[in-house]
Write a protein that holds these residues in place. Sequence first.
Motif, short mmCIF file in Angstrom:
data_model
loop_
_atom_site.label_atom_id
_atom_site.label_comp_id
_atom_site.label_asym_id
_atom_site.label_seq_id
_atom_site.Cartn_x
_atom_site.Cartn_y
_atom_site.Cartn_z
N PHE A 18 -14.15 -34.67 -26.43
CA PHE A 18 -14.37 -33.36 -27.04
C PHE A 18 -15.82 -33.14 -27.46
O PHE A 18 -16.19 -32.03 -27.81
CB PHE A 18 -13.44 -33.17 -28.25
CG PHE A 18 -11.98 -33.26 -27.90
CD1 PHE A 18 -11.38 -32.32 -27.08
CD2 PHE A 18 -11.20 -34.29 -28.39
CE1 PHE A 18 -10.03 -32.40 -26.75
CE2 PHE A 18 -9.86 -34.39 -28.07
CZ PHE A 18 -9.26 -33.44 -27.25
N THR A 19 -16.62 -34.20 -27.45
CA THR A 19 -18.03 -34.05 -27.84
C THR A 19 -18.87 -33.70 -26.62
O THR A 19 -18.59 -34.15 -25.50
CB THR A 19 -18.58 -35.34 -28.47
OG1 THR A 19 -18.57 -36.38 -27.48
CG2 THR A 19 -17.75 -35.76 -29.69
N GLN A 69 -13.92 -29.30 -23.93
CA GLN A 69 -14.96 -29.62 -24.90
C GLN A 69 -15.23 -28.41 -25.79
O GLN A 69 -15.37 -28.55 -27.00
CB GLN A 69 -16.23 -30.07 -24.17
CG GLN A 69 -17.34 -30.55 -25.07
CD GLN A 69 -18.21 -29.44 -25.60
OE1 GLN A 69 -18.65 -28.58 -24.85
NE2 GLN A 69 -18.45 -29.44 -26.87
N GLN A 70 -15.26 -27.23 -25.23
CA GLN A 70 -15.54 -26.02 -26.02
C GLN A 70 -14.42 -25.73 -27.01
O GLN A 70 -14.68 -25.31 -28.14
CB GLN A 70 -15.77 -24.82 -25.10
CG GLN A 70 -17.08 -24.91 -24.35
CD GLN A 70 -17.20 -23.89 -23.24
OE1 GLN A 70 -16.33 -23.06 -23.02
NE2 GLN A 70 -18.30 -23.96 -22.50
N GLY A 76 -12.50 -27.96 -28.37
CA GLY A 76 -12.69 -28.99 -29.39
C GLY A 76 -11.40 -29.67 -29.82
O GLY A 76 -10.30 -29.20 -29.56
N GLU A 77 -11.60 -30.78 -30.51
CA GLU A 77 -10.46 -31.61 -30.89
C GLU A 77 -9.51 -30.91 -31.86
O GLU A 77 -8.31 -31.15 -31.82
CB GLU A 77 -10.92 -32.96 -31.43
CG GLU A 77 -11.72 -32.89 -32.69
CD GLU A 77 -12.28 -34.24 -33.10
OE1 GLU A 77 -12.23 -35.21 -32.31
OE2 GLU A 77 -12.79 -34.32 -34.23
N SER A 78 -10.01 -30.03 -32.71
CA SER A 78 -9.12 -29.37 -33.67
C SER A 78 -8.11 -28.48 -32.96
O SER A 78 -6.98 -28.33 -33.42
CB SER A 78 -9.92 -28.57 -34.70
OG SER A 78 -10.65 -27.54 -34.07
N LYS A 124 -4.96 -35.38 -32.00
CA LYS A 124 -6.23 -35.19 -31.28
C LYS A 124 -6.67 -36.50 -30.62
O LYS A 124 -7.24 -36.49 -29.53
CB LYS A 124 -7.31 -34.65 -32.20
CG LYS A 124 -7.68 -35.57 -33.34
CD LYS A 124 -8.66 -34.94 -34.30
CE LYS A 124 -8.95 -35.91 -35.42
NZ LYS A 124 -9.76 -35.32 -36.46
N ASN A 165 -7.29 -37.07 -26.68
CA ASN A 165 -8.56 -37.65 -26.22
C ASN A 165 -8.30 -38.83 -25.30
O ASN A 165 -8.90 -38.94 -24.23
CB ASN A 165 -9.42 -38.08 -27.41
CG ASN A 165 -10.71 -38.71 -26.95
OD1 ASN A 165 -11.54 -38.08 -26.34
ND2 ASN A 165 -10.86 -40.00 -27.23
#
Length: 152
Positions: free
Chosen positions: A7-8, A112-113, A115-117, A132, A136
Amino acid sequence: MTLPNIFTPTVSDQVIQRINQLKPTTPAQWGKMTVAQMLAHCNVTYEMTYENQHPRPNFLMKFVLKTFVKRAVTGPAPYQRNSQTAPAFLIKDARDFDVEKKRLIAYLSKTQQLGESHFDNKESHSFGNLSKDEWNTMFYKHLDHHLGQFGV
């Protein structure tokens, strides 16, 4: 074993750089898939996440998947070479390398955009709600396994 966080931007960019090293003629170090088939195979995970083109498992099959398969997919242990895969992931026909590569990169960028949340406690196609970290692991481990299969 903690895997890099897909996610980064740093990690997703590194994975995309690995994908960009592939060529239509890149040979597999093991297995039967061509590089284009492998990219299509990796796209199935994201199709199940973002698209509605794969039938959801029925109650009994979902129970089996959650009980016997989920840990292998979302847990830290690496995949074994030449291990079995679900029928939806079997890619037997020829695929267009450039199309599959672009699709996979677009899916990675979207992931990625978001994101993990976005993924924390989100229901997966086959395994019920995942944390999450489980998302991942599922995303990163599968890509890492198959990119390694093709030497990148």
